[in-house]
Design a protein around this motif. Structure first.
Motif, PDB file in Angstrom:
ATOM      1  N   VAL A 517       0.841  -1.199   0.000  1.00 29.78           N
ATOM      2  CA  VAL A 517       0.000   0.000   0.000  1.00 29.78           C
ATOM      3  C   VAL A 517       0.880   1.253   0.000  1.00 29.78           C
ATOM      4  N   GLU A 518       0.286   2.345  -0.444  1.00 34.84           N
ATOM      5  CA  GLU A 518       0.955   3.640  -0.273  1.00 34.84           C
ATOM      6  C   GLU A 518       0.197   4.391   0.817  1.00 34.84           C
ATOM      7  N   THR A 519       0.946   4.961   1.747  1.00 41.17           N
ATOM      8  CA  THR A 519       0.332   5.735   2.827  1.00 41.17           C
ATOM      9  C   THR A 519       0.048   7.147   2.325  1.00 41.17           C
ATOM     10  N   LEU A 520      -1.191   7.585   2.493  1.00 39.85           N
ATOM     11  CA  LEU A 520      -1.554   8.947   2.056  1.00 39.85           C
ATOM     12  C   LEU A 520      -2.142   9.715   3.233  1.00 39.85           C
ATOM     13  N   LEU A 521      -1.656  10.888   3.394  1.00 41.37           N
ATOM     14  CA  LEU A 521      -2.038  11.717   4.547  1.00 41.37           C
ATOM     15  C   LEU A 521      -3.329  12.476   4.263  1.00 41.37           C
ATOM     16  N   ARG A 522      -4.170  12.545   5.277  1.00 39.32           N
ATOM     17  CA  ARG A 522      -5.411  13.305   5.155  1.00 39.32           C
ATOM     18  C   ARG A 522      -5.542  14.312   6.289  1.00 39.32           C
ATOM     19  N   TRP A 523      -6.201  15.418   5.978  1.00 35.85           N
ATOM     20  CA  TRP A 523      -6.458  16.437   7.013  1.00 35.85           C
ATOM     21  C   TRP A 523      -7.917  16.825   6.983  1.00 35.85           C
ATOM     22  N   ASN A 577       5.518   8.512   1.454  1.00 34.82           N
ATOM     23  CA  ASN A 577       6.067   9.678   0.743  1.00 34.82           C
ATOM     24  C   ASN A 577       7.025  10.474   1.639  1.00 34.82           C
ATOM     25  N   VAL A 578       8.145  10.872   1.058  1.00 29.09           N
ATOM     26  CA  VAL A 578       9.116  11.676   1.806  1.00 29.09           C
ATOM     27  C   VAL A 578       9.357  12.966   1.033  1.00 29.09           C
ATOM     28  N   SER A 579       9.139  14.085   1.702  1.00 24.12           N
ATOM     29  CA  SER A 579       9.307  15.366   1.008  1.00 24.12           C
ATOM     30  C   SER A 579      10.786  15.778   0.943  1.00 24.12           C
ATOM     31  N   LEU A 608      10.505   4.065   0.673  1.00 22.32           N
ATOM     32  CA  LEU A 608      10.433   5.527   0.753  1.00 22.32           C
ATOM     33  C   LEU A 608      10.282   6.086  -0.649  1.00 22.32           C
ATOM     34  N   GLU A 609       9.229   6.893  -0.866  1.00 20.99           N
ATOM     35  CA  GLU A 609       9.021   7.505  -2.178  1.00 20.99           C
ATOM     36  C   GLU A 609       9.601   8.913  -2.169  1.00 20.99           C
ATOM     37  N   ILE A 610      10.611   9.085  -3.001  1.00 19.08           N
ATOM     38  CA  ILE A 610      11.162  10.434  -3.131  1.00 19.08           C
ATOM     39  C   ILE A 610      10.833  10.926  -4.526  1.00 19.08           C
ATOM     40  N   ASP A 662       4.338   8.533 -13.344  1.00 21.91           N
ATOM     41  CA  ASP A 662       3.374   9.551 -12.902  1.00 21.91           C
ATOM     42  C   ASP A 662       2.009   9.275 -13.525  1.00 21.91           C
ATOM     43  N   ARG A 663       0.978   9.552 -12.705  1.00 23.62           N
ATOM     44  CA  ARG A 663      -0.355   9.198 -13.186  1.00 23.62           C
ATOM     45  C   ARG A 663      -0.790  10.022 -14.390  1.00 23.62           C
ATOM     46  N   GLY A 664      -0.127  11.148 -14.599  1.00 24.89           N
ATOM     47  CA  GLY A 664      -0.410  11.953 -15.796  1.00 24.89           C
ATOM     48  C   GLY A 664      -0.112  11.172 -17.074  1.00 24.89           C
ATOM     49  N   GLU A 696       1.062   4.485 -11.446  1.00 27.97           N
ATOM     50  CA  GLU A 696       0.041   4.968 -10.516  1.00 27.97           C
ATOM     51  C   GLU A 696      -1.089   5.639 -11.293  1.00 27.97           C
ATOM     52  N   GLY A 697      -2.233   5.727 -10.652  1.00 29.89           N
ATOM     53  CA  GLY A 697      -3.387   6.374 -11.298  1.00 29.89           C
ATOM     54  C   GLY A 697      -4.030   5.486 -12.352  1.00 29.89           C
ATOM     55  N   VAL A 698      -3.932   4.197 -12.152  1.00 26.57           N
ATOM     56  CA  VAL A 698      -4.575   3.291 -13.116  1.00 26.57           C
ATOM     57  C   VAL A 698      -6.069   3.240 -12.794  1.00 26.57           C
ATOM     58  N   GLU A 699      -6.848   3.700 -13.768  1.00 30.11           N
ATOM     59  CA  GLU A 699      -8.279   3.832 -13.493  1.00 30.11           C
ATOM     60  C   GLU A 699      -9.129   2.821 -14.254  1.00 30.11           C
ATOM     61  N   ASP A 700      -8.588   2.307 -15.347  1.00 23.44           N
ATOM     62  CA  ASP A 700      -9.414   1.328 -16.084  1.00 23.44           C
ATOM     63  C   ASP A 700      -8.578   0.154 -16.565  1.00 23.44           C
ATOM     64  N   GLN A 716      -1.137   0.831  -9.236  1.00 22.36           N
ATOM     65  CA  GLN A 716      -1.880   1.403  -8.112  1.00 22.36           C
ATOM     66  C   GLN A 716      -2.901   2.336  -8.732  1.00 22.36           C
ATOM     67  N   GLY A 717      -4.131   2.303  -8.258  1.00 25.47           N
ATOM     68  CA  GLY A 717      -5.120   3.214  -8.835  1.00 25.47           C
ATOM     69  C   GLY A 717      -6.523   2.836  -8.444  1.00 25.47           C
ATOM     70  N   PHE A 718      -7.436   3.713  -8.839  1.00 25.67           N
ATOM     71  CA  PHE A 718      -8.840   3.538  -8.465  1.00 25.67           C
ATOM     72  C   PHE A 718      -9.418   2.236  -9.029  1.00 25.67           C
TER      73      PHE A 718
HETATM   74  P1  C2E Z   1       1.308  11.040  -4.888  1.00 22.70           P
HETATM   75  O1  C2E Z   1       2.414  10.589  -4.026  1.00 22.70           O
HETATM   76  O2  C2E Z   1       1.557  10.989  -6.363  1.00 22.70           O
HETATM   77  O3  C2E Z   1       0.059  10.188  -4.452  1.00 22.70           O
HETATM   78  C1  C2E Z   1      -0.816   9.635  -5.339  1.00 22.70           C
HETATM   79  C2  C2E Z   1      -2.010  10.486  -5.480  1.00 22.70           C
HETATM   80  O4  C2E Z   1      -2.822  10.000  -6.551  1.00 22.70           O
HETATM   81  C3  C2E Z   1      -2.914  10.425  -4.250  1.00 22.70           C
HETATM   82  O5  C2E Z   1      -3.544  11.681  -4.112  1.00 22.70           O
HETATM   83  C4  C2E Z   1      -3.950   9.425  -4.648  1.00 22.70           C
HETATM   84  O6  C2E Z   1      -5.181   9.533  -3.967  1.00 22.70           O
HETATM   85  C5  C2E Z   1      -4.129   9.731  -6.108  1.00 22.70           C
HETATM   86  N1  C2E Z   1      -4.629   8.578  -6.850  1.00 22.70           N
HETATM   87  C6  C2E Z   1      -4.452   7.270  -6.604  1.00 22.70           C
HETATM   88  N2  C2E Z   1      -5.035   6.528  -7.541  1.00 22.70           N
HETATM   89  C7  C2E Z   1      -5.594   7.380  -8.439  1.00 22.70           C
HETATM   90  C8  C2E Z   1      -6.328   7.215  -9.615  1.00 22.70           C
HETATM   91  O7  C2E Z   1      -6.617   6.093 -10.103  1.00 22.70           O
HETATM   92  N3  C2E Z   1      -6.728   8.331 -10.282  1.00 22.70           N
HETATM   93  C9  C2E Z   1      -6.432   9.555  -9.811  1.00 22.70           C
HETATM   94  N4  C2E Z   1      -6.869  10.616 -10.496  1.00 22.70           N
HETATM   95  N5  C2E Z   1      -5.741   9.771  -8.667  1.00 22.70           N
HETATM   96  C10 C2E Z   1      -5.321   8.687  -7.989  1.00 22.70           C
HETATM   97  P2  C2E Z   1      -3.559  12.397  -2.767  1.00 22.70           P
HETATM   98  O8  C2E Z   1      -3.771  11.428  -1.683  1.00 22.70           O
HETATM   99  O9  C2E Z   1      -4.480  13.540  -2.917  1.00 22.70           O
HETATM  100  O10 C2E Z   1      -2.092  12.917  -2.601  1.00 22.70           O
HETATM  101  C11 C2E Z   1      -1.622  13.895  -3.402  1.00 22.70           C
HETATM  102  C12 C2E Z   1      -0.177  14.106  -3.166  1.00 22.70           C
HETATM  103  O11 C2E Z   1       0.044  14.547  -1.856  1.00 22.70           O
HETATM  104  C13 C2E Z   1       0.626  12.857  -3.241  1.00 22.70           C
HETATM  105  O12 C2E Z   1       0.888  12.517  -4.515  1.00 22.70           O
HETATM  106  C14 C2E Z   1       1.843  13.219  -2.477  1.00 22.70           C
HETATM  107  O13 C2E Z   1       2.725  13.946  -3.305  1.00 22.70           O
HETATM  108  C15 C2E Z   1       1.300  14.122  -1.421  1.00 22.70           C
HETATM  109  N6  C2E Z   1       1.181  13.381  -0.183  1.00 22.70           N
HETATM  110  C16 C2E Z   1       0.136  12.641   0.252  1.00 22.70           C
HETATM  111  N7  C2E Z   1       0.435  12.118   1.461  1.00 22.70           N
HETATM  112  C17 C2E Z   1       1.693  12.499   1.755  1.00 22.70           C
HETATM  113  C18 C2E Z   1       2.580  12.262   2.863  1.00 22.70           C
HETATM  114  O14 C2E Z   1       2.283  11.554   3.808  1.00 22.70           O
HETATM  115  N8  C2E Z   1       3.801  12.872   2.812  1.00 22.70           N
HETATM  116  C19 C2E Z   1       4.191  13.633   1.787  1.00 22.70           C
HETATM  117  N9  C2E Z   1       5.409  14.163   1.788  1.00 22.70           N
HETATM  118  N10 C2E Z   1       3.399  13.871   0.730  1.00 22.70           N
HETATM  119  C20 C2E Z   1       2.150  13.297   0.714  1.00 22.70           C
END
Ligand code: C2E
Ligand code: CA
Ligand code: CA
Length: 738
Positions: A517-523, A577-579, A608-610, A662-664, A696-700, A716-718
Motif C-alpha cells: 500500500v501507499e500511505t496517504l495523509l489526510r487532514w 512519501n518523503v518530502s 520511501l518515495e522520493i 506519474d499518473r499523468g 500509478e493512477g490506473v483507473e481502467d 496502483q489506482g482507483f
Molecule cells: P502522490 O504521491 O503521487 O500520491 C498519489 C495520489 O494519486 C494520491 O492523491 C492518490 O489519492 C491519487 N490517486 C491514486 N489513484 C488514483 C487514480 O486512479 N486516479 C487519480 N486521479 N488519482 C489517484 P492524494 O492522496 O491527494 O495525494 C496527493 C499528493 O500529496 C501525493 O501525490 C503526495 O505527493 C502528497 N502526499 C500525500 N500524502 C503524503 C505524505 O504523507 N507525505 C508527503 N510528503 N506527501 C504526501
C-alpha cells in the motif's frame, strides 16, 4: 571674641576689585542697627563704614525703635548681624525684637548682638539660649576697634552658618535634581533640565547653554539647550554663536575638560563615558562663591551618571531606529513613518515600495562582505539623492529598501531608471538589478498590512521574473492570508489529531494480487472540511512543519505495517512519501533509526518515495544518503517519474529500487498515437537499469492491460482501490486473500 586683632579688617580699596556695585545684596553684608540713641548710629557707621568683612562691604539698615525695626524686617531680605539696643520704647523692647527676628520673620541665621547702656538690663540666660543671642555688650565696652572685632566675628559666624545651610539645601536640591534628571531620557530635555536646575540651585537668572559633543565626529559640539539671550542658538553649532568670547570659553572648557569659574560666568564640563560630553555655560552677574562652586562640582559628578544614561538611551534609540551602514532609517523606523502617515490621514495619496536587490547574496559571497557593504552604501546614496526629502527612504532588510512617498516618484518607471546605470564600488562598475513590490496605500486594508502587502507584491514580482515589479491587489492579499491561516491551522491539526492516514493498495499487474500500500495523509479540519494534500503539503514544506508531520506519518505507517504483519500479511510493502524538505533535514537518518527502534518494523518492507526533484538535489550527497538508507534495509522509489528532469547518467548511479510512472502519463495513454509514449519509455528505462516499475493512477482495465503488455510489473489506482482507512484495508485484503 572681642580680642581678635584688627587685622580682620579690610577696606573697600583693598577689595579684589571685581567692581560689583555695593548695592548688590549678594555682595554686601546687611547690618541692622536698632537703637533709640541717634549718636549710636552715627558712631557705629563712623567706626565701621567703609570696612569690608570677608571681602564684602557692609550695608547698614537703621531703625530707631523696635517697632521701626520690625517694619523694616517685614520688607524681607537677609540680615547678617543685628546690633540691638535692649531698652528702647520699653524695657524689654530689644528682647521682643529678638523674638520677632527669630520667630516672626524666621531669620534664624542672623547673628544678634545686644547692646545696653545700663548693665542691670542683661537678658536672662534662658533668653540668650532660646533666641540664640550671640553676644551681649555694654555700650561702653564697644569701643570702635572692639566693635570691628565683634562684628567681624559675628559676620564670619553668620557666613559659616549660611554656607552650611546653603550646602545642606544645595545638596538636597542636587539629590532631587539628579533624581529628576534620571527620569529624563531625551537629550534636549536633559540639557534644558540642567540649566533649570543649576539656575534654581544658585538662584541665578536663566542665561546659558548646554553644548553636547557630536558623537559621530567626536570633535564638534552643538548647542543642545539654551536659555535667555542664548535661546536662538539652540540646535545650532558653536560657530553660530555670535558672542566670540562665549564661544572661545566653551571651546576651551571642551578642550581642557575642566570646570572653569569666571567672574562673569561658569563653565562646567560633564564627561560621558560614551562620548556624549557636555559643556554647560551659565552667565552669572556675580562670581560664584566657594561653596557654590563646590556644589556645582558635586552637581557635575552627579549628573555625569545621568548623562551616561541619557547617552545610552540615545544610542539605543539610534540603534533601534537607524541602520548604521547606510545611516538611513531602519525597518522599525520605517514602519513608524507608515503609521504616522496613516494617523495623519495622508495614506491615500501615497505609495509604499519595497526594493529588493537581486542576487545580492551572491555578490556578497563572491566579493566579500566589505564589498557588499560598499555596494549597498552606493545604492542607498543614489536612492537618497534621487528621491529627495519628500520621500521616506529606509533600509528595511539586508538587501532591501523601503520607500514611502507620492506616486510621482514611488513608481516602477522612476525607480527602475535608478538601476539602469552601474554602481561604482571601489572604482569598479557593478551592474545591479532590483525587484519592486509596490502597494498603493489607498488599496491597503490597514496600516498593519501595508508592509505585508508590499512584500506580497514583491514575492509575486520575483515569481514572475527578476528585475521586475508588481503592484499589490486585494485578491493577492486574500490568497496569501488564507495560506497563512491554513498554515497556522495545520500546525494546530498535528497536535489535535485532525490528521490521519489512508492506505491505497498496490497490486502485481501479472497476478492481480495485493503487494503493498501507499500511505496517504489526510487532514480533516475541526469544522469537518477535508483539505487536499496537494494544498497543505506544500504549505507544510514552506513552513518546515513537514519534518514533524513526516515523522508522524512514517511512524503511523510503520505501526500499521506491524499490525498487518500480526494479521498474517507478512510479505507486504508499505510505501511512504518523503518530502524534499524532510530528506534534506540533518536528522533524517536519525529519525529513520528511531522509528525502526520504536515500532519494531522490518525496514525491508518499507519503501520511501522520493520525487525526482529530490534525486536531483546535490548528486554527491544524495548518493551517500540513499546508500545509508539502503543499509537499514529500506527500499526507495522515485515518485512521479518523468515529470522532473533526470539525466540518465545520473539515474544510473542512484541506488533506487523502483520508478513510479506519474499518473499523468497513465491517464494520457489512450490519447497517444504512434510511437513510444512516455510510460513505455519509462518501463524500458527501468528494465535497462534493473529497476522495478510501478504505474500509478490506473483507473481502467485498458490502461492496466496496456501497461502489463509493455512489461510494467505493478500498479496502483482507483481500478483496484481508492485510498482506504485501516479497517477497510484489512477487509479489502481479506477478500483477496486465499
Ligand atoms: P502522490 O504521491 O503521487 O500520491 C498519489 C495520489 O494519486 C494520491 O492523491 C492518490 O489519492 C491519487 N490517486 C491514486 N489513484 C488514483 C487514480 O486512479 N486516479 C487519480 N486521479 N488519482 C489517484 P492524494 O492522496 O491527494 O495525494 C496527493 C499528493 O500529496 C501525493 O501525490 C503526495 O505527493 C502528497 N502526499 C500525500 N500524502 C503524503 C505524505 O504523507 N507525505 C508527503 N510528503 N506527501 C504526501
Ligand atoms: Ca507517492
Ligand atoms: Ca505520484
Amino acid at each position: 571674641m572681642s580680642d581678635k586683632g584688627d587685622d580682620e579688617l579690610r577696606f573697600i580699596s583693598e577689595d579684589d576689585g571685581d567692581g560689583q556695585p555695593s548695592s548688590s545684596t549678594r555682595r554686601s553684608w546687611r547690618i541692622l542697627l536698632v537703637d533709640d540713641d541717634a549718636d549710636v548710629h552715627l558712631a557705629t557707621v563712623y567706626a565701621l563704614g567703609g570696612a569690608t568683612i570677608l571681602g564684602r562691604p557692609l550695608e547698614f539698615l537703621h531703625a530707631h525703635s523696635a517697632s521701626e525695626a520690625m517694619a523694616l524686617l517685614q520688607q524681607g531680605g537677609e540680615v547678617a548681624v543685628a546690633l540691638v539696643d535692649v531698652v528702647m520704647e520699653s524695657n524689654d523692647a530689644g528682647l521682643r525684637l529678638v523674638k520677632f527676628i527669630r520667630e516672626s520673620v524666621g531669620l534664624i541665621d542672623t547673628r544678634i548682638i545686644l547692646r545696653t547702656g545700663q548693665p542691670g538690663y542683661a537678658p536672662e540666660d534662658e533668653a540668650i539660649r532660646d533666641y540664640d543671642i550671640n553676644d551681649y555688650k555694654t555700650k561702653s565696652e564697644l569701643t570702635s576697634s572692639k566693635l570691628y572685632a565683634t562684628l567681624t566675628a559675628a559676620v564670619r559666624s553668620y557666613s559659616q552658618i549660611r554656607t552650611i545651610n546653603a550646602n545642606r539645601r544645595g545638596l538636597g536640591m542636587i539629590v532631587r535634581a539628579s533624581a529628576e534628571l534620571m527620569t529624563v531620557l531625551d537629550m534636549r530635555e536633559f540639557a534644558s533640565c540642567i540649566i533649570a536646575q543649576i539656575t534654581h540651585l544658585l538662584d541665578l537668572p536663566a542665561e546659558g547653554m548646554v553644548c553636547a559633543r557630536d558623537v559621530e565626529s567626536g570633535v564638534g559640539f552643538h548647542v543642545t539647550a539654551a536659555a535667555g539671550r542664548f535661546a536662538p542658538y539652540q540646535g545650532g553649532g558653536l560657530d553660530e554663536i555670535a558672542d566670540r568670547d562665549v564661544r572661545d570659553k566653551i571651546e576651551r572648557t571642551a578642550r581642557k575638560e575642566q570646570n572653569e569659574f569666571l567672574a562673569d560666568g561658569t563653565l562646567l564640563f560633564v564627561g560621558s563615558s560614551l562620548g556624549r560630553d557636555l559643556v554647560v555655560f551659565l552667565e552669572a552677574p556675580v562670581p560664584l562663591e566657594e561653596n557654590e562652586r563646590q556644589l556645582l562640582e558635586v552637581f557635575c559628578t552627579n549628573i555625569a551618571v545621568c548623562l551616561d544614561n541619557v547617552a545610552l538611551v540615545a544610542r539605543l534609540q539610534d540603534h533601534a531606529y537607524f541602520d548604521p551602514l547606510s545611516r538611513l532609517p531602519n525597518r522599525t523606523h520605517f514602519i513608524e513613518k507608515i503609521k504616522e502617515v496613516f494617523a495623519a490621514g495622508r495614506a491615500p495619496e501615497l505609495t509604499l515600495a519595497v526594493i529588493d536587490i537581486d542576487h545580492f547574496a551572491e555578490a556578497n559571497d563572491a566579493f566579500g562582505h566589505h564589498y557588499g557593504d560598499r555596494l549597498l552604501h552606493a545604492i542607498s546614496v543614489r536612492l537618497c539623492v534621487a528621491v529627495g526629502p519628500d520621500v521616506v527612504l529606509a533600509r528595511i532588510a539586508g538587501d532591501a529598501f523601503g520607500l514611502l512617498g507620492s506616486d510621482e516618484i514611488v513608481n516602477p518607471t522612476f525607480l527602475g531608471e535608478l538601476f539602469r546605470t552601474d554602481f561604482i564600488v571601489d572604482g569598479n562598475p557593478h551592474t545591479v538589478s532590483a525587484t519592486f513590490g509596490l502597494a498603493r496605500l489607498s488599496e491597503v486594508d490597514s496600516v498593519d498590512y501595508a508592509m505585508q502587502d508590499a512584500n506580497i507584491a514583491l514575492k509575486r514580482a520575483k515569481l514572475e521574473h527578476r528585475g521586475h515589479y508588481c503592484y499589490y491587489t486585494r485578491s493577492m492579499g486574500g490568497e496569501v492570508r488564507a495560506r497563512v491561516r491554513l498554515m497556522q491551522d495545520l500546525r494546530q491539526a498535528l497536535g489535535d489529531g485532525c490528521l490521519y492516514l489512508l492506505f491505497q493498495p498496490q497490486v502485481d499487474l501479472g497476478s492481480g494480487q495485493p503487494i503493498g500500500v501507499e500511505t496517504l495523509l489526510r487532514w480533516r479540519t475541526e469544522s469537518g472540511q477535508l483539505v487536499p494534500p496537494d494544498q497543505f503539503i506544500p504549505l507544510a514544506e514552506d513552513s518546515g512543519l513537514i519534518v514533524a508531520i513526516g515523522d508522524w506519518v512514517l511512524r503511523g505507517a510503520c505501526q500499521q505495517l506491524v499490525a498487518l504483519a500480526n494479521e498474517g500479511f507478512t510479505e507486504f510493502r508499505m510505501a511512504v512519501n518523503v518530502s524534499v524538505v524532510q530528506f534534506r533535514h540533518p536528522d533524517f537518518v536519525g529519525m529513520l533509526e528511531r522509528v525502526i527502534a520504536e515500532t519494531g518494523v522490518n525496514p525491508a518492507n518499507v519503501e520511501l518515495e522520493i520525487t525526482e526533484s529530490v534525486a536531483m538535489l546535490d548528486p554527491e550527497r544524495i548518493v551517500v544518503l540513499l546508500n545509508r538508507i539502503k543499509e537499514f534495509g529500506f527500499t526507495v522509489a522515485i515518485d512521479d517519474f518523468g515529470t522532473g528532469f533526470s539525466s540518465l547518467a545520473y539515474l544510473q548511479r542512484l541506488p533506487v529500487d523502483r520508478l513510479k510512472i506519474d499518473r499523468g502519463f497513465v491517464s494520457r495513454l489512450a490519447f497517444e498515437g504512434e510511437g513510444k509514449n512516455i510510460a513505455e519509455m519509462i518501463i524500458d528505462l527501468g528494465r535497462n537499469l534493473g529497476m522495478g516499475v510501478i504505474a500509478e493512477g490506473v483507473e481502467d482495465a485498458a490502461q492496466a492491460n496496456y501497461l502489463r503488455a509493455r512489461g510494467c510489473h505493478e500498479a496502483q489506482g482507483f481500478l483496484y482501490a481508492h485510498p482506504l482507512d485501516a479497517d477497510a484495508l484489512l477487509e479489502w485484503l481479506r477478500e483477496r486473500d486465499d
